[in-house]
Design an enzyme around this catalytic site. Sequence first.
Site, short mmCIF file in Angstrom:
data_model
loop_
_atom_site.label_atom_id
_atom_site.label_comp_id
_atom_site.label_asym_id
_atom_site.label_seq_id
_atom_site.Cartn_x
_atom_site.Cartn_y
_atom_site.Cartn_z
N HIS A 9 6.33 4.43 5.55
CA HIS A 9 7.59 3.78 5.21
C HIS A 9 7.22 2.60 4.33
O HIS A 9 6.36 1.80 4.70
CB HIS A 9 8.30 3.31 6.48
CG HIS A 9 9.68 2.77 6.24
ND1 HIS A 9 10.79 3.40 6.73
CD2 HIS A 9 10.11 1.68 5.57
CE1 HIS A 9 11.87 2.71 6.36
NE2 HIS A 9 11.46 1.65 5.67
N GLN A 69 0.88 -1.16 0.00
CA GLN A 69 0.00 0.00 0.00
C GLN A 69 0.93 1.21 0.00
O GLN A 69 1.58 1.49 1.00
CB GLN A 69 -0.90 -0.03 1.24
CG GLN A 69 -1.84 -1.22 1.22
CD GLN A 69 -2.37 -1.53 2.58
OE1 GLN A 69 -1.59 -1.72 3.52
NE2 GLN A 69 -3.68 -1.60 2.72
N HIS A 81 3.31 -6.42 2.83
CA HIS A 81 2.54 -7.37 3.64
C HIS A 81 2.68 -8.74 2.98
O HIS A 81 2.48 -8.88 1.78
CB HIS A 81 1.06 -7.00 3.68
CG HIS A 81 0.77 -5.82 4.53
ND1 HIS A 81 0.32 -5.94 5.82
CD2 HIS A 81 0.87 -4.49 4.28
CE1 HIS A 81 0.15 -4.72 6.32
NE2 HIS A 81 0.48 -3.83 5.40
N HIS A 114 6.66 -0.81 2.87
CA HIS A 114 6.71 -2.16 3.44
C HIS A 114 5.80 -3.07 2.63
O HIS A 114 4.89 -2.62 1.94
CB HIS A 114 6.32 -2.16 4.91
CG HIS A 114 4.96 -1.63 5.22
ND1 HIS A 114 4.67 -0.27 5.22
CD2 HIS A 114 3.81 -2.26 5.54
CE1 HIS A 114 3.39 -0.11 5.53
NE2 HIS A 114 2.85 -1.29 5.73
#
Length: 167
Positions: A83, A72, A87, A85
């Site tokens: 930041h 996202q 999932h 990342h």
Amino acid sequence: MSKPFMFSAFNVTNQVFYQAKHSFAIVNLKPILPGHVLVIPRRIGDLFESVAKVQSVLEKIYTATASNIGIQDGQDAGQTVPHLHVHLIPRKKLDFNENDEVYQHLEKAEANLESLQATGKEAITGDQVPPTSMKKSIPRDEDRQPRTPEVMQEEATWLRSYFEQNQ
């Protein structure tokens, strides 16, 4: 791990279970399914190499047959921690009634983290059997509570042992 691991403003050192030269993986504050983790880059270079390695090991640990991999990017896309990342959610047949329900759960989990941040609360701070905290069935989204740092550290320690054995 000698230097602190930061995820935006959060010190997540105790939740780290995997690290590469320029990225690391942490256990999730409010996992949607067992094995739901985050892979966080320090630099983009080896991010997807790390995602692929963590995915492979998690699928074995959780006897998953597939994984959801999601990013996202930006607040309007549902990102709450500013930041980059990834999932990573190990999946099994029929773990949700409808396969795409996972995205609704992920969106709600991100919204709940944003609420914790707004209140100023510090949200993120073995053998072959997952820690007791991961054996529970997944409750309804509105009933899921953030896990304690101790519970997340227990899971990170357990997962780290798999990566140390498979290096």
